[in-house]
Write an enzyme that holds these catalytic residues in place. Structure first.
Site, mmCIF file in Angstrom:
data_model
loop_
_atom_site.group_PDB
_atom_site.id
_atom_site.type_symbol
_atom_site.label_atom_id
_atom_site.label_comp_id
_atom_site.label_asym_id
_atom_site.label_seq_id
_atom_site.Cartn_x
_atom_site.Cartn_y
_atom_site.Cartn_z
ATOM 1 N N HIS A 211 0.803 -1.239 0.000
ATOM 2 C CA HIS A 211 0.000 0.000 0.000
ATOM 3 C C HIS A 211 0.829 1.279 0.000
ATOM 4 C CE1 HIS A 211 0.915 -0.064 4.270
ATOM 5 N NE2 HIS A 211 0.586 1.211 4.310
HETATM 6 C C1 UD1 Z 1 -2.266 5.409 6.119
HETATM 7 C C2 UD1 Z 1 -0.931 5.873 6.685
HETATM 8 C C3 UD1 Z 1 0.105 4.764 6.521
HETATM 9 C C4 UD1 Z 1 -0.378 3.454 7.072
HETATM 10 C C5 UD1 Z 1 -1.702 3.109 6.407
HETATM 11 C C6 UD1 Z 1 -2.240 1.777 6.893
HETATM 12 C C7 UD1 Z 1 -0.510 8.288 6.472
HETATM 13 C C8 UD1 Z 1 0.314 9.297 5.790
HETATM 14 N N1 UD1 Z 1 -0.419 7.034 6.000
HETATM 15 O O1 UD1 Z 1 -2.107 5.298 4.722
HETATM 16 O O2 UD1 Z 1 1.272 5.131 7.215
HETATM 17 O O3 UD1 Z 1 0.576 2.452 6.832
HETATM 18 O O4 UD1 Z 1 -2.622 4.165 6.696
HETATM 19 O O5 UD1 Z 1 -3.438 1.435 6.310
HETATM 20 O O6 UD1 Z 1 -1.186 8.618 7.399
HETATM 21 N N2 UD1 Z 1 -9.680 4.487 2.369
HETATM 22 C C9 UD1 Z 1 -10.837 3.776 2.451
HETATM 23 N N3 UD1 Z 1 -11.346 3.493 3.679
HETATM 24 C C10 UD1 Z 1 -10.750 3.907 4.819
HETATM 25 C C11 UD1 Z 1 -9.570 4.664 4.723
HETATM 26 C C12 UD1 Z 1 -9.055 4.921 3.498
HETATM 27 O O7 UD1 Z 1 -11.417 3.386 1.437
HETATM 28 O O8 UD1 Z 1 -11.249 3.610 5.905
HETATM 29 C C13 UD1 Z 1 -9.104 4.752 1.030
HETATM 30 C C14 UD1 Z 1 -9.415 6.113 0.527
HETATM 31 O O9 UD1 Z 1 -9.713 6.021 -0.815
HETATM 32 C C15 UD1 Z 1 -8.115 6.878 0.721
HETATM 33 C C16 UD1 Z 1 -7.060 5.791 0.623
HETATM 34 O O10 UD1 Z 1 -7.694 4.616 1.099
HETATM 35 O O11 UD1 Z 1 -7.926 7.870 -0.227
HETATM 36 C C17 UD1 Z 1 -5.838 6.112 1.451
HETATM 37 O O12 UD1 Z 1 -6.192 6.347 2.818
HETATM 38 P P1 UD1 Z 1 -5.317 7.327 3.750
HETATM 39 O O13 UD1 Z 1 -5.806 7.294 5.134
HETATM 40 O O14 UD1 Z 1 -5.184 8.628 3.096
HETATM 41 O O15 UD1 Z 1 -3.856 6.711 3.722
HETATM 42 P P2 UD1 Z 1 -3.369 5.196 3.749
HETATM 43 O O16 UD1 Z 1 -2.840 4.884 2.416
HETATM 44 O O17 UD1 Z 1 -4.383 4.285 4.336
#
Ligand code: UD1
Length: 372
Positions: A211
């Site tokens: 990821h």
């Molecule tokens: C975040 C953390 C990362 C961690 C990861 C674990 C930061 C900078 N990064 O990254 O260090 O390893 O979490 O999972 O804080 N989304 C969903 N459902 C959710 C949450 C997110 O569908 O509940 C999708 C959304 O489309 C979003 C994407 O996942 O745009 C990324 O989510 P985000 O929280 O921005 O960062 P992660 O990549 O999860």
């Protein structure tokens, strides 16, 4: 005396669970107030974790959701500030390195509220990683810094942080792992729960997670990685719980066809006890996650890290982890080594013993003179 404890994203939940439990044991001295920023909001990314880990419902859910880094960080800050005005804590405790960590930390220190950082001092020395920026900044503004491995203190001291603020207490994530090992879901249960009809045997598959933006946001890198996963699957089946951002990127790049359906079992993001079971039963783990590098070391399962660096060097020097980057030839070589030799047999690092949260809470009571 109220201590505000912040969680935001999936990797925070297993770190906070044992801290909350220890705080409940000193309820007469400290009242924990749990804030969930809502950075991760899906049931798969949040609710099941709270249930499985026995984390109480948050006292406040800020509901920020997804967005660009700026939007997400800013929204957490805007919504967190009034909580501090209302609750008036003696300190704010944050864990890990996600956007919620730095956002809440910054709000706290600007209000002259001491910040406590759990998992301080880890450095990949790669500033392209959003988490690296979050780590450096959070550590700079923290009053009390708890570390998981000894090298972390050296990193902090190099950055001018006074030794008195640093306290080596071990790894809270491993507290959670040890407390839950017996309850982990079996391989068969997990495959059934997620509707997979395929049969895979214990210790005869690779578990994959991906990821990191550096791996999944760049279509060429992602295609290279997905192709090598396809190749690996010819040697042994691969179980792949897919993070939402990765799911989206694979679909956008049209790469799904590279993963033979019969050999690569794609699952939605799985909950904690399922992931723990999948790790325990895997022959090897392929990952770009930080947490999995540590969890595999604690479990003694070989880990092949699909990154050029790690902020968790003890998993290499003492544990079962190998850093291979994203070059397909190197990845294949490492997988072949593990398959033929059984992989690195590691040690469990110092203080990864299930008692880190207890040491942390004892130190908080002592530092802030809460015992009177
Ligand atoms: C975040 C953390 C990362 C961690 C990861 C674990 C930061 C900078 N990064 O990254 O260090 O390893 O979490 O999972 O804080 N989304 C969903 N459902 C959710 C949450 C997110 O569908 O509940 C999708 C959304 O489309 C979003 C994407 O996942 O745009 C990324 O989510 P985000 O929280 O921005 O960062 P992660 O990549 O999860």
């Amino acid at each position: 005396k109220v201590l505000v404890c912040v969680v935001g994203a999936r990797p925070n939940f297993m770190k906070m669970a044992p801290i909350i439990r220890q705080l409940q044991a000193v309820r007469h001295l400290i009242t924990p107030y749990l804030v969930h920023t809502g950075q991760h909001y899906d049931q798969a990314m949040k609710d099941t974790f709270f249930q499985q880990l026995g984390i109480p419902e948050p006292d406040k859910d800020l509901g920020v959701g997804s967005g660009s880094h700026a939007v997400q960080t800013a929204n957490v800050m805007l919504r967190f500030e009034p909580v501090l005005d209302e609750v008036k804590p003696f300190a704010v405790l944050v864990v890990g390195d996600v956007n919620s960590t730095i956002a809440c930390g910054l709000v706290a220190v600007k209000k002259n509220i001491p910040l406590i950082h759990v998992e301080a001092g880890l450095r990949s020395y790669d500033r392209q990683m959003p988490e690296e920026i979050n780590r450096i900044l959070t550590d700079q503004i923290s009053d009390l810094l708890f570390t998981t491995e000894r090298a972390a203190a050296d990193n902090l001291i190099k950055e001018g942080i006074s030794e008195q603020r640093i306290c080596f207490t071990g790894n809270v994530m491993i507290d959670t792992l040890l407390a839950n090992c017996q309850q982990a879901s079996s391989l068969a249960e997990t495959l059934q729960r997620y509707g997979s009809k395929q049969l895979v045997s214990e210790k005869a598959y690779a578990l994959l997670t991906l990821h990191r933006p550096s791996n999944v946001d760049e279509p060429e890198t992602l295609a290279r990685l997905i192709r090598v996963v396809g190749d690996i699957s010819e040697k042994l089946p691969v179980i792949f719980p897919v993070h939402p951002r990765t799911q989206q990127k694979i679909a956008e790049a049209g790469l799904l066809s590279m993963l033979p359906e019969k050999r690569v079992i794609m699952l939605p993001p799985v909950a904690y006890l399922e992931m723990l079971g999948l790790m325990q039963a895997a022959q090897l783990v392929l990952t770009d996650s930080g947490g999995l590098q540590e969890e595999t070391t604690a479990l003694g399962v070989p880990c092949v890290t699909l990154r050029e660096n790690t902020e968790r060097p003890i998993t290499i020097t003492e544990g079962t982890n190998s850093i291979v980057g994203t070059d397909p030839a190197k990845i294949m070589q490492c997988v072949d080594d593990v398959l033929s030799t059984g992989g690195k047999s590691g040690l469990v690092p110092e203080y990864w013993d299930g008692n880190a949260a207890g040491r942390i809470v004892d130190e908080i009571v002592r530092r802030y003179q809460l015992a009177g």
